[in-house]
Design a protein around this motif. Structure first.
Motif, PDB file in Angstrom:
ATOM      1  N   ASN A 138     -71.853  24.986  52.273  1.00 41.77           N
ATOM      2  CA  ASN A 138     -72.063  25.713  51.015  1.00 41.77           C
ATOM      3  C   ASN A 138     -70.754  26.079  50.318  1.00 41.77           C
ATOM      4  OD1 ASN A 138     -74.865  25.673  51.106  1.00 41.77           O
ATOM      5  ND2 ASN A 138     -75.009  27.615  52.184  1.00 41.77           N
ATOM      6  N   CYS A 139     -69.628  25.961  51.010  1.00 43.22           N
ATOM      7  CA  CYS A 139     -68.335  26.393  50.465  1.00 43.22           C
ATOM      8  C   CYS A 139     -67.421  25.241  50.052  1.00 43.22           C
ATOM      9  CB  CYS A 139     -67.604  27.242  51.504  1.00 43.22           C
ATOM     10  SG  CYS A 139     -68.486  28.733  51.969  1.00 43.22           S
ATOM     11  N   VAL A 140     -67.884  24.016  50.121  1.00 41.67           N
ATOM     12  CA  VAL A 140     -66.978  22.893  49.851  1.00 41.67           C
ATOM     13  C   VAL A 140     -66.442  22.892  48.422  1.00 41.67           C
ATOM     14  CG1 VAL A 140     -67.919  21.439  51.689  1.00 41.67           C
ATOM     15  CG2 VAL A 140     -68.845  21.262  49.367  1.00 41.67           C
ATOM     16  N   GLY A 141     -67.112  23.537  47.498  1.00 42.44           N
ATOM     17  CA  GLY A 141     -66.636  23.609  46.128  1.00 42.44           C
ATOM     18  C   GLY A 141     -65.310  24.353  45.995  1.00 42.44           C
ATOM     19  N   LEU A 142     -64.985  25.187  46.965  1.00 42.74           N
ATOM     20  CA  LEU A 142     -63.720  25.923  46.936  1.00 42.74           C
ATOM     21  C   LEU A 142     -62.514  24.993  46.990  1.00 42.74           C
ATOM     22  CD1 LEU A 142     -64.643  28.758  49.466  1.00 42.74           C
ATOM     23  CD2 LEU A 142     -64.472  28.969  46.983  1.00 42.74           C
ATOM     24  N   PHE A 143     -62.720  23.804  47.532  1.00 46.81           N
ATOM     25  CA  PHE A 143     -61.618  22.861  47.696  1.00 46.81           C
ATOM     26  C   PHE A 143     -61.367  22.032  46.437  1.00 46.81           C
ATOM     27  CE2 PHE A 143     -62.903  23.817  52.021  1.00 46.81           C
ATOM     28  CZ  PHE A 143     -61.692  23.936  52.676  1.00 46.81           C
ATOM     29  N   LEU A 144     -62.262  22.082  45.487  1.00 48.71           N
ATOM     30  CA  LEU A 144     -62.195  21.228  44.304  1.00 48.71           C
ATOM     31  C   LEU A 144     -60.856  21.321  43.572  1.00 48.71           C
ATOM     32  CD1 LEU A 144     -63.937  19.365  42.354  1.00 48.71           C
ATOM     33  CD2 LEU A 144     -64.268  21.448  41.032  1.00 48.71           C
ATOM     34  N   ALA A 145     -60.507  22.474  43.095  1.00 46.06           N
ATOM     35  CA  ALA A 145     -59.284  22.618  42.290  1.00 46.06           C
ATOM     36  C   ALA A 145     -58.010  22.292  43.068  1.00 46.06           C
ATOM     37  CB  ALA A 145     -59.208  24.023  41.691  1.00 46.06           C
ATOM     38  N   PRO A 146     -57.821  22.835  44.285  1.00 45.67           N
ATOM     39  CA  PRO A 146     -56.565  22.535  44.972  1.00 45.67           C
ATOM     40  C   PRO A 146     -56.415  21.072  45.388  1.00 45.67           C
ATOM     41  CG  PRO A 146     -57.955  23.939  46.344  1.00 45.67           C
ATOM     42  CD  PRO A 146     -58.611  23.835  45.018  1.00 45.67           C
ATOM     43  N   VAL A 147     -57.502  20.448  45.814  1.00 46.67           N
ATOM     44  CA  VAL A 147     -57.422  19.039  46.208  1.00 46.67           C
ATOM     45  C   VAL A 147     -57.141  18.174  44.982  1.00 46.67           C
ATOM     46  CG1 VAL A 147     -58.702  17.070  47.154  1.00 46.67           C
ATOM     47  CG2 VAL A 147     -58.863  19.296  48.268  1.00 46.67           C
ATOM     48  N   CYS A 148     -57.842  18.434  43.891  1.00 44.26           N
ATOM     49  CA  CYS A 148     -57.623  17.663  42.660  1.00 44.26           C
ATOM     50  C   CYS A 148     -56.181  17.790  42.177  1.00 44.26           C
ATOM     51  CB  CYS A 148     -58.581  18.113  41.557  1.00 44.26           C
ATOM     52  SG  CYS A 148     -60.293  17.640  41.851  1.00 44.26           S
ATOM     53  N   VAL A 197     -63.471  33.789  53.599  1.00 47.47           N
ATOM     54  CA  VAL A 197     -62.484  33.329  54.586  1.00 47.47           C
ATOM     55  C   VAL A 197     -61.745  32.092  54.072  1.00 47.47           C
ATOM     56  CG1 VAL A 197     -62.219  32.355  56.910  1.00 47.47           C
ATOM     57  CG2 VAL A 197     -63.759  34.297  56.539  1.00 47.47           C
ATOM     58  N   LEU A 198     -62.487  31.109  53.604  1.00 48.69           N
ATOM     59  CA  LEU A 198     -61.855  29.863  53.170  1.00 48.69           C
ATOM     60  C   LEU A 198     -61.042  30.046  51.898  1.00 48.69           C
ATOM     61  CD1 LEU A 198     -64.657  27.288  54.031  1.00 48.69           C
ATOM     62  CD2 LEU A 198     -62.569  27.809  55.307  1.00 48.69           C
ATOM     63  N   SER A 199     -61.504  30.900  50.992  1.00 48.64           N
ATOM     64  CA  SER A 199     -60.704  31.193  49.789  1.00 48.64           C
ATOM     65  C   SER A 199     -59.351  31.765  50.188  1.00 48.64           C
ATOM     66  CB  SER A 199     -61.422  32.199  48.887  1.00 48.64           C
ATOM     67  OG  SER A 199     -62.558  31.632  48.319  1.00 48.64           O
ATOM     68  N   GLY A 200     -59.368  32.680  51.142  1.00 51.03           N
ATOM     69  CA  GLY A 200     -58.117  33.264  51.626  1.00 51.03           C
ATOM     70  C   GLY A 200     -57.223  32.235  52.290  1.00 51.03           C
ATOM     71  N   LEU A 201     -57.810  31.369  53.091  1.00 49.11           N
ATOM     72  CA  LEU A 201     -57.028  30.316  53.748  1.00 49.11           C
ATOM     73  C   LEU A 201     -56.417  29.358  52.730  1.00 49.11           C
ATOM     74  CD1 LEU A 201     -59.068  29.245  56.919  1.00 49.11           C
ATOM     75  CD2 LEU A 201     -56.780  30.208  56.848  1.00 49.11           C
ATOM     76  N   ILE A 202     -57.213  28.939  51.768  1.00 50.96           N
ATOM     77  CA  ILE A 202     -56.716  28.012  50.747  1.00 50.96           C
ATOM     78  C   ILE A 202     -55.575  28.649  49.973  1.00 50.96           C
ATOM     79  CG2 ILE A 202     -57.295  26.833  48.585  1.00 50.96           C
ATOM     80  CD1 ILE A 202     -60.157  26.439  49.786  1.00 50.96           C
ATOM     81  N   GLU A 203     -55.745  29.903  49.608  1.00 54.17           N
ATOM     82  CA  GLU A 203     -54.740  30.604  48.808  1.00 54.17           C
ATOM     83  C   GLU A 203     -53.447  30.836  49.574  1.00 54.17           C
ATOM     84  OE1 GLU A 203     -54.432  34.916  46.719  1.00 54.17           O
ATOM     85  OE2 GLU A 203     -56.278  33.785  46.370  1.00 54.17           O
ATOM     86  N   THR A 204     -53.551  31.199  50.842  1.00 55.54           N
ATOM     87  CA  THR A 204     -52.350  31.554  51.605  1.00 55.54           C
ATOM     88  C   THR A 204     -51.714  30.389  52.347  1.00 55.54           C
ATOM     89  OG1 THR A 204     -53.667  32.230  53.523  1.00 55.54           O
ATOM     90  CG2 THR A 204     -53.071  33.948  51.922  1.00 55.54           C
ATOM     91  N   MET A 205     -52.531  29.418  52.779  1.00 51.66           N
ATOM     92  CA  MET A 205     -51.998  28.344  53.620  1.00 51.66           C
ATOM     93  C   MET A 205     -52.176  26.945  53.041  1.00 51.66           C
ATOM     94  SD  MET A 205     -53.169  29.658  57.316  1.00 51.66           S
ATOM     95  CE  MET A 205     -52.234  30.860  58.194  1.00 51.66           C
ATOM     96  N   GLY A 206     -52.906  26.827  51.957  1.00 49.45           N
ATOM     97  CA  GLY A 206     -53.120  25.512  51.358  1.00 49.45           C
ATOM     98  C   GLY A 206     -54.424  24.883  51.809  1.00 49.45           C
ATOM     99  N   TRP A 207     -54.875  23.893  51.030  1.00 48.31           N
ATOM    100  CA  TRP A 207     -56.174  23.287  51.292  1.00 48.31           C
ATOM    101  C   TRP A 207     -56.202  22.486  52.584  1.00 48.31           C
ATOM    102  CZ3 TRP A 207     -56.964  18.008  51.486  1.00 48.31           C
ATOM    103  CH2 TRP A 207     -55.986  17.179  50.914  1.00 48.31           C
ATOM    104  N   ARG A 208     -55.102  21.866  52.948  1.00 47.80           N
ATOM    105  CA  ARG A 208     -55.104  21.071  54.190  1.00 47.80           C
ATOM    106  C   ARG A 208     -55.325  21.969  55.405  1.00 47.80           C
ATOM    107  NH1 ARG A 208     -53.622  15.927  53.135  1.00 47.80           N
ATOM    108  NH2 ARG A 208     -52.519  15.571  51.177  1.00 47.80           N
ATOM    109  N   THR A 209     -54.568  23.045  55.484  1.00 53.13           N
ATOM    110  CA  THR A 209     -54.740  23.992  56.587  1.00 53.13           C
ATOM    111  C   THR A 209     -56.129  24.613  56.556  1.00 53.13           C
ATOM    112  OG1 THR A 209     -52.376  24.444  56.556  1.00 53.13           O
ATOM    113  CG2 THR A 209     -53.770  26.062  57.670  1.00 53.13           C
TER     114      THR A 209
END
Length: 184
Positions: A23-33, A149-161
């Motif tokens: 349900n959270c995969v959309g969070l990766f859209l902007a950083p991956v793109c 959780v994933l928003s925080g991870l993406i913001e602080t550590m990047g989408w790969r991490t």
């Protein structure tokens, strides 16, 4: 306490750690793109491949589940889903996401789409609707929890991490419960 309630707990954890994260995969859209230099439509196409793969592999996966134990199906699906999320963190181009999307079809069918309803149907008679509803609710609860959780991870550590973290979360919320509690 009847063992069916432990089966329900296991199903809730599987839905939390699989559907909740999906349900959270959309969070990766902007950083991956932004990182890969692709448009949102190009990235979102991997989800179309995933949905098509889920549809095309549902019947064959159903036959596999009939031939092997549901526990083995769930374990295989959980391990494969964990590996696929980890692999997405290694992606160097959009084609990689398309391949992962296709591979997610059977993985998700063997993990959450088919086994959970099968288990609940096998273990519950009188409270089957309640049990199914409760298990599916955990997919939504997981979406709420993991989006934070994933928003925080993406913001602080990047989408790969964050993808590596996603793989760990899938493993933590599915594998121990399947391995330790699940009975066919």
């Amino acid at each position: 306490m009847h063992y069916a309630w432990l089966i329900l707990f296991c199903c809730c954890m599987v839905e939390l750690g699989s559907l909740g994260i999906i349900n959270c995969v959309g969070l990766f859209l902007a950083p991956v793109c932004a990182d890969l230099g692709v448009g949102a439509t190009d990235f979102s196409l991997y989800l179309s491949f995933q949905m098509l793969s889920i549809a095309l592999t549902a019947a064959p996966c159903g036959k596999i589940i009939q031939k092997i134990e549901v526990k083995k199906s769930l374990l295989f699906g959980a391990v494969l889903t964990t590996i696929l999320f980890y692999s997405m963190g290694l992606a160097q181009n959009i084609i990689w996401f398309y391949i992962m999307g296709i591979l997610f079809g059977p993985a998700l069918n063997l993990l959450m789409m088919l086994p959970v309803p099968i288990l609940i149907t096998r273990w519950f008679k009188d409270k089957r609707g309640f049990a199914m509803g409760l298990a599916m609710t955990f997919g939504g609860v997981g979406g709420v929890i993991f989006s934070i959780v994933l928003s925080g991870l993406i913001e602080t550590m990047g989408w790969r991490t964050a993808y590596f973290g996603t793989a760990i979360l899938v493993g933590i919320f599915t594998l121990p419960w399947i391995a330790l509690l699940l009975k066919n």
